[in-house]
Design a protein around this motif. Structure first.
Motif, PDB file in Angstrom:
ATOM      1  N   HIS A  61       0.689  -1.520   0.494  1.00  0.00           N
ATOM      2  CA  HIS A  61      -0.017   0.444   0.190  1.00  0.00           C
ATOM      3  C   HIS A  61       1.056   1.396   0.141  1.00  0.00           C
ATOM      4  CE1 HIS A  61      -3.147  -2.649   1.316  1.00  0.00           C
ATOM      5  NE2 HIS A  61      -3.491  -2.394   0.757  1.00  0.00           N
ATOM      6  N   GLY A  62       1.940   0.871  -0.304  1.00  0.00           N
ATOM      7  CA  GLY A  62       2.673   2.414  -0.096  1.00  0.00           C
ATOM      8  C   GLY A  62       4.043   2.230   0.777  1.00  0.00           C
ATOM      9  N   PHE A  63       3.576   1.477   1.627  1.00  0.00           N
ATOM     10  CA  PHE A  63       4.603   1.824   2.862  1.00  0.00           C
ATOM     11  C   PHE A  63       5.701   0.859   2.733  1.00  0.00           C
ATOM     12  CE2 PHE A  63      -0.017   3.679   4.228  1.00  0.00           C
ATOM     13  CZ  PHE A  63       0.550   5.332   4.678  1.00  0.00           C
ATOM     14  N   THR A  64       6.725   1.861   2.471  1.00  0.00           N
ATOM     15  CA  THR A  64       7.526   0.837   2.000  1.00  0.00           C
ATOM     16  C   THR A  64       9.318   0.589   3.101  1.00  0.00           C
ATOM     17  OG1 THR A  64       8.679   2.578   1.030  1.00  0.00           O
ATOM     18  CG2 THR A  64       7.241   1.085  -1.191  1.00  0.00           C
ATOM     19  N   SER A  65       9.407   1.297   3.975  1.00  0.00           N
ATOM     20  CA  SER A  65       9.732   1.732   4.654  1.00  0.00           C
ATOM     21  C   SER A  65       9.842   2.418   6.554  1.00  0.00           C
ATOM     22  CB  SER A  65      11.190   2.757   4.169  1.00  0.00           C
ATOM     23  OG  SER A  65      10.872   4.103   4.091  1.00  0.00           O
ATOM     24  N   ILE A  66       9.578   2.039   6.993  1.00  0.00           N
ATOM     25  CA  ILE A  66       9.750   2.973   8.290  1.00  0.00           C
ATOM     26  C   ILE A  66      10.015   4.505   8.296  1.00  0.00           C
ATOM     27  CG2 ILE A  66      10.154   3.630  11.240  1.00  0.00           C
ATOM     28  CD1 ILE A  66      10.575   0.852  10.990  1.00  0.00           C
ATOM     29  N   PRO A  67      10.913   4.919   7.890  1.00  0.00           N
ATOM     30  CA  PRO A  67      11.195   6.634   7.406  1.00  0.00           C
ATOM     31  C   PRO A  67       9.929   6.738   6.768  1.00  0.00           C
ATOM     32  CG  PRO A  67      13.070   5.804   6.822  1.00  0.00           C
ATOM     33  CD  PRO A  67      12.586   4.332   7.460  1.00  0.00           C
ATOM     34  N   ARG A  68       9.281   6.736   5.562  1.00  0.00           N
ATOM     35  CA  ARG A  68       8.303   6.542   4.409  1.00  0.00           C
ATOM     36  C   ARG A  68       6.986   6.278   5.699  1.00  0.00           C
ATOM     37  NH1 ARG A  68       7.311   7.519  -0.898  1.00  0.00           N
ATOM     38  NH2 ARG A  68       5.120   6.873  -0.954  1.00  0.00           N
ATOM     39  N   GLY A  69       7.118   5.501   6.087  1.00  0.00           N
ATOM     40  CA  GLY A  69       5.702   5.767   7.635  1.00  0.00           C
ATOM     41  C   GLY A  69       5.663   7.020   8.170  1.00  0.00           C
ATOM     42  N   ILE A  70       7.028   7.172   8.968  1.00  0.00           N
ATOM     43  CA  ILE A  70       7.348   8.343   9.553  1.00  0.00           C
ATOM     44  C   ILE A  70       7.029   9.593   8.897  1.00  0.00           C
ATOM     45  CG2 ILE A  70       8.669  10.203  10.620  1.00  0.00           C
ATOM     46  CD1 ILE A  70      10.406   7.637  11.219  1.00  0.00           C
ATOM     47  N   TYR A  71       7.162   9.299   7.259  1.00  0.00           N
ATOM     48  CA  TYR A  71       6.630  10.994   6.303  1.00  0.00           C
ATOM     49  C   TYR A  71       4.867  10.735   6.392  1.00  0.00           C
ATOM     50  CZ  TYR A  71       5.337  12.872   1.833  1.00  0.00           C
ATOM     51  OH  TYR A  71       5.499  13.853   0.738  1.00  0.00           O
ATOM     52  N   TRP A  72       4.702   9.797   6.249  1.00  0.00           N
ATOM     53  CA  TRP A  72       3.236   9.752   6.217  1.00  0.00           C
ATOM     54  C   TRP A  72       3.034  10.674   7.377  1.00  0.00           C
ATOM     55  CZ3 TRP A  72       0.070   7.175   9.476  1.00  0.00           C
ATOM     56  CH2 TRP A  72      -1.503   7.565   9.479  1.00  0.00           C
ATOM     57  N   ALA A  73       2.969   9.723   8.555  1.00  0.00           N
ATOM     58  CA  ALA A  73       2.208  10.646   9.964  1.00  0.00           C
ATOM     59  C   ALA A  73       3.295  11.874  10.346  1.00  0.00           C
ATOM     60  CB  ALA A  73       3.270   9.931  11.243  1.00  0.00           C
ATOM     61  N   ILE A  74       3.867  12.588   9.172  1.00  0.00           N
ATOM     62  CA  ILE A  74       4.084  13.969   9.448  1.00  0.00           C
ATOM     63  C   ILE A  74       2.937  14.305   8.706  1.00  0.00           C
ATOM     64  CG2 ILE A  74       5.787  15.961   9.629  1.00  0.00           C
ATOM     65  CD1 ILE A  74       7.742  14.146  10.052  1.00  0.00           C
ATOM     66  N   VAL A  75       3.224  13.737   7.335  1.00  0.00           N
ATOM     67  CA  VAL A  75       1.977  14.825   6.864  1.00  0.00           C
ATOM     68  C   VAL A  75       0.814  14.862   7.428  1.00  0.00           C
ATOM     69  CG1 VAL A  75       0.950  14.092   4.476  1.00  0.00           C
ATOM     70  CG2 VAL A  75       3.079  13.629   4.655  1.00  0.00           C
ATOM     71  N   THR A  76       0.136  13.235   8.511  1.00  0.00           N
ATOM     72  CA  THR A  76      -1.089  13.294   8.641  1.00  0.00           C
ATOM     73  C   THR A  76      -1.378  13.952   9.941  1.00  0.00           C
ATOM     74  OG1 THR A  76      -1.476  11.489   7.748  1.00  0.00           O
ATOM     75  CG2 THR A  76      -2.573  11.965   9.857  1.00  0.00           C
ATOM     76  N   ILE A  77      -0.122  14.099  11.046  1.00  0.00           N
ATOM     77  CA  ILE A  77      -0.617  15.074  12.016  1.00  0.00           C
ATOM     78  C   ILE A  77      -0.858  16.263  12.031  1.00  0.00           C
ATOM     79  CG2 ILE A  77       2.009  15.014  12.903  1.00  0.00           C
ATOM     80  CD1 ILE A  77       0.815  13.728  15.531  1.00  0.00           C
ATOM     81  N   THR A  78       0.419  16.811  11.125  1.00  0.00           N
ATOM     82  CA  THR A  78       0.345  18.750  10.562  1.00  0.00           C
ATOM     83  C   THR A  78      -1.027  18.622   9.766  1.00  0.00           C
ATOM     84  OG1 THR A  78       1.655  17.730   8.511  1.00  0.00           O
ATOM     85  CG2 THR A  78       2.927  18.139   9.907  1.00  0.00           C
ATOM     86  N   THR A  79      -1.859  17.493  10.011  1.00  0.00           N
ATOM     87  CA  THR A  79      -2.989  18.156   8.964  1.00  0.00           C
ATOM     88  C   THR A  79      -2.538  18.606   7.177  1.00  0.00           C
ATOM     89  OG1 THR A  79      -3.924  20.223   9.522  1.00  0.00           O
ATOM     90  CG2 THR A  79      -4.207  19.039  11.117  1.00  0.00           C
ATOM     91  N   VAL A  80      -1.617  17.958   7.058  1.00  0.00           N
ATOM     92  CA  VAL A  80      -1.431  18.659   5.303  1.00  0.00           C
ATOM     93  C   VAL A  80      -2.255  17.329   4.681  1.00  0.00           C
ATOM     94  CG1 VAL A  80       0.496  18.730   3.577  1.00  0.00           C
ATOM     95  CG2 VAL A  80       1.116  19.790   6.147  1.00  0.00           C
ATOM     96  N   GLY A  81      -1.968  16.043   5.044  1.00  0.00           N
ATOM     97  CA  GLY A  81      -3.088  15.568   3.815  1.00  0.00           C
ATOM     98  C   GLY A  81      -2.834  15.569   2.909  1.00  0.00           C
ATOM     99  N   TYR A  82      -1.592  15.279   2.461  1.00  0.00           N
ATOM    100  CA  TYR A  82      -1.264  15.201   0.715  1.00  0.00           C
ATOM    101  C   TYR A  82      -1.686  14.211   0.055  1.00  0.00           C
ATOM    102  CZ  TYR A  82       3.115  18.186   0.224  1.00  0.00           C
ATOM    103  OH  TYR A  82       3.953  18.762   0.575  1.00  0.00           O
TER     104      TYR A  82
END
Lengths: 274, 274, 274, 274
Positions: free
Chosen positions: D184-205
């Motif tokens: 589903h695109g979560f290819t690594s932990i750093p990428r998961g962290i990137y997603w978490a930052i995108v989400t917690i900051t409410t940016v939501g690309y």
């Protein structure tokens, strides 16, 4: 018997010394221990992260694996030592830090049987919160306590607030499920609620978006609600923080705590401020 | 005649007792009733949600349907009982809670004829707001009232604010319709307004995005407006909350209400605080 | 001569009456005029919006067009009347409201020659801001003035703030253009800046997203900046609002303006509050 | 010898004059210099931006390149002059502004050998922050200082806050990597962290979104955390700003600094306010 007693004593004193190193942080040795632990945590979390990147894993997987096991063994020894050295073993094991310490090692051993759990080791990062203790950042701890008090004081208001948000999100999610329907991706009410949360928090992924005109009108309403409503908890927390904050300089004469920071004289008794 | 009167009396007292159970919350029976109701609401909403998930519906649809009808019948009986037991029936039926109670049952019956309305039963979640009463969370009610007062006090400012937002959104939506046009998805002014709301609230789904350079410049402006403008209602609510909040401990001697929470002596008359 | 003078007088008095109706709002006639104008504006904006929806335009385009022209003629007559009746014609024409009144009619006439401009008529919505005057919402006007004063007082801080945001956005946009490059959609620096604004304001359309690891790291940083930085103007506006807000009840005895809203006695002179 | 000395003196005075023009801003000449520099910076940044747009580059690339070099040479001369004229050359070169001045010219020369670095010249925009000095915007500087002080005073709280955010983001990113996985695109932990930052900051690309039900539940939780948590730093900054702000008019009689801005009399001694 005497020899035995001496050995016991020496043993006790060594034990005592190690207990100090591991649990305290006001001697040079214990500080050194904490700093080493700090870097060990940071390094091990970095290694786990890198290991999850496929490209890096293919190339350096073996080395990373060795490093991971090195840290796991260290943390395991540390965990056992903490149990052995704590006075109330049961209390330590069941405490928050005790559980985090345990969870910071177990996944490695599980990964011998199943693939995956070793990544859970990133939970070690929580141990980093001990950094505050290590660096004797008392002022940080104090700030954290003020934050905590303010949040606790406003918890009733915040629960009311989230109760309302939850109701809005459930009703809106249901409406959208009925209006947009599975054809537009709203395949169930829980999915509708997921969409409503994505929308009201202004995250707005765009994986689910309203297609129908009515759906877009409801969405617009929900966005404006979310936009307006965030102001409420912000206000709550601000007011609490303002109240729990020390108000200013304390007068040495009359003990008045409410003088402005830049006051030259106590505003109640007129005594010069220091 | 005498028998009739006694029966009436007994009837009245049973009625009275039930009225107490259903409408009040300070006797053990009435609290039990409320707690049962609470779980019934939570369970029934959960069942409706699960039922909307196709996979679950295919497998457990029959069971879920039975449970749903069970709860609907309970809530219908409760609704009828509330009408029968309330002193001013008309008032109850037309009250907010009365309407919610009704709307929490009707969709089930409608679903006998049409598919879909049963999902509207999630509106039952609104009944959960009674949880505050059930759990005698007076402090929560008080907080909710402070929130309400603060919001009401700032309603004039908030209406001005939303009037401005609305104007900005209509003008911006029109501009984007003219600049980007149907080719880029901006098929009408209402759709442009929908985009403007998505943008100014910083939701940003990405289902409609500016493609032209001018469109991107206008979007950037709108985003910065939205980003800056959210500060205004936040400030409004914070200030109102700060004002409606009890300022601190009240002095029993001079009645001064402005002492700090942690004050030892009243700051105006010097009387020791309790 | 005498007749002429009487006519002049009558003329003047009619003129005067109409001037009152159009420009004032404290006589029944002038209020009626304002309310009619209010509905005319709302209706005409709604018609323009509907007309922009292709489906509706195809079916009801002719009728909508007639209604649009009806309103345009009314607003044109109103505009001419306002010029004719105002004492300082030049001043009215060049005033903000005068320009909005003009721009609310011109696009209709332009649309005789070119397609499109009629949609700009939605700018009429700005005239709605007169609603405050119409409904004699003095308290709203007062609130708007407080908001205005607070924003003006904090304008210096806000300009500093946007200066910093602008610099961050330009530098970040350039970095992303160099790192991600045209292959990932960052085709130019202005486009990179557009992306940076979309990101820092937390809108996050997702039309441009970082693909490279370095790009994602920079994005994460930018998001956290945006997330943290929004707190600053919020704080600024809150503080200004708190300061410009009337502090509470005024004492009729000593004129102290700082009593709490719920105070029973003036906190400075002890006089009972009314 | 005498001639030499005179020349030295003349030289010195010319030097002194230029030093004043370049480093000071209170003589007409030095202000003129600053204003010219201001426009030069704005123009050169605009040119670099335009040059990065392929279409414009193809057509006007040559002219833009000439203008870029013109500005680069000017800024180089200015940089050399600043070194030559400053009393402590080492200090200037190593100061923040010195480094920015250098970095504002070097990329041009690098671009002779490699393609790309010239775009880094947009960093020149940072020099614009000197605008505050140029325009003698003392009040702006003061505001900036108040902002700075408030942020510094709340830095401990903000670090605690970001420490918590960081831990949440790492743990959540790991969880999502395990739950959603590479499919589903979560290819690594750093990428998961990137997603978490995108989400917690409410940016939501929306470039990475949860697909599984569990993933969506965790996401919802993270969004609500992000939505609730932004209130904390906002409150912190608001409170600090409120405290560092001058509280109001100072009484010339008793020196009380706490009078309301609109007070007519000092609220402590009753002296009329000026």
């Amino acid at each position: 018997m005497a020899v035995q007693r001496t050995m016991d004593k020496k043993d006790l004193s060594t034990r005592e010394k190690w207990r100090e190193i591991i649990f305290e942080s006001h001697t040079p040795d214990s500080r050194l221990f904490d700093v080493i632990l700090l870097y060990a945590i940071l390094l091990s979390v970095a290694v786990i992260m890198l290991d999850s990147v496929e490209k890096i894993d293919l190339r350096y997987g073996h080395i990373l694996s060795v490093i991971e096991w090195f840290f796991t063994i260290i943390f395991t020894i540390e965990y056992v030592a903490r149990i052995a050295l704590s006075e109330d073993k049961r209390k330590y094991i069941l405490s928050g830090w005790g559980i985090i310490d345990l969870v910071s090692t177990i996944p490695s051993y599980l990964s011998l049987f199943v693939h995956g759990p070793q990544y859970l080791l990133t939970i070690r990062i929580l141990r980093l919160l001990r950094i505050f203790r290590v660096l004797r950042l008392n002022s940080y701890l104090k700030e954290a306590r003020i934050l905590g008090t303010a949040l606790k004081a406003s918890s009733a208001k915040i629960i009311v607030f989230f109760g309302v948000i939850l109701s809005v999100v459930i009703v809106m999610g249901t409406l959208m499920y009925l209006i947009e329907g599975p054809a537009h991706g709203f395949t169930s009410i829980p999915r509708g609620i997921y969409w409503a949360i994505v929308t009201i928090t202004t995250v707005g992924y765009g994986d689910l978006t309203p297609i129908t005109v009515v759906g877009q009108m409801i969405s617009s309403l929900l966005m404006l609600i979310g936009y307006a409503v965030i102001t409420v908890p912000t206000g709550i927390v601000s007011v609490e923080l303002a109240q729990h904050k020390p108000k200013g300089a304390v007068c040495t004469e009359c003990g008045n705590r409410e003088n402005d920071i830049d006051a030259l004289f106590c505003k109640h008794c007129g005594h010069p401020m220091e």
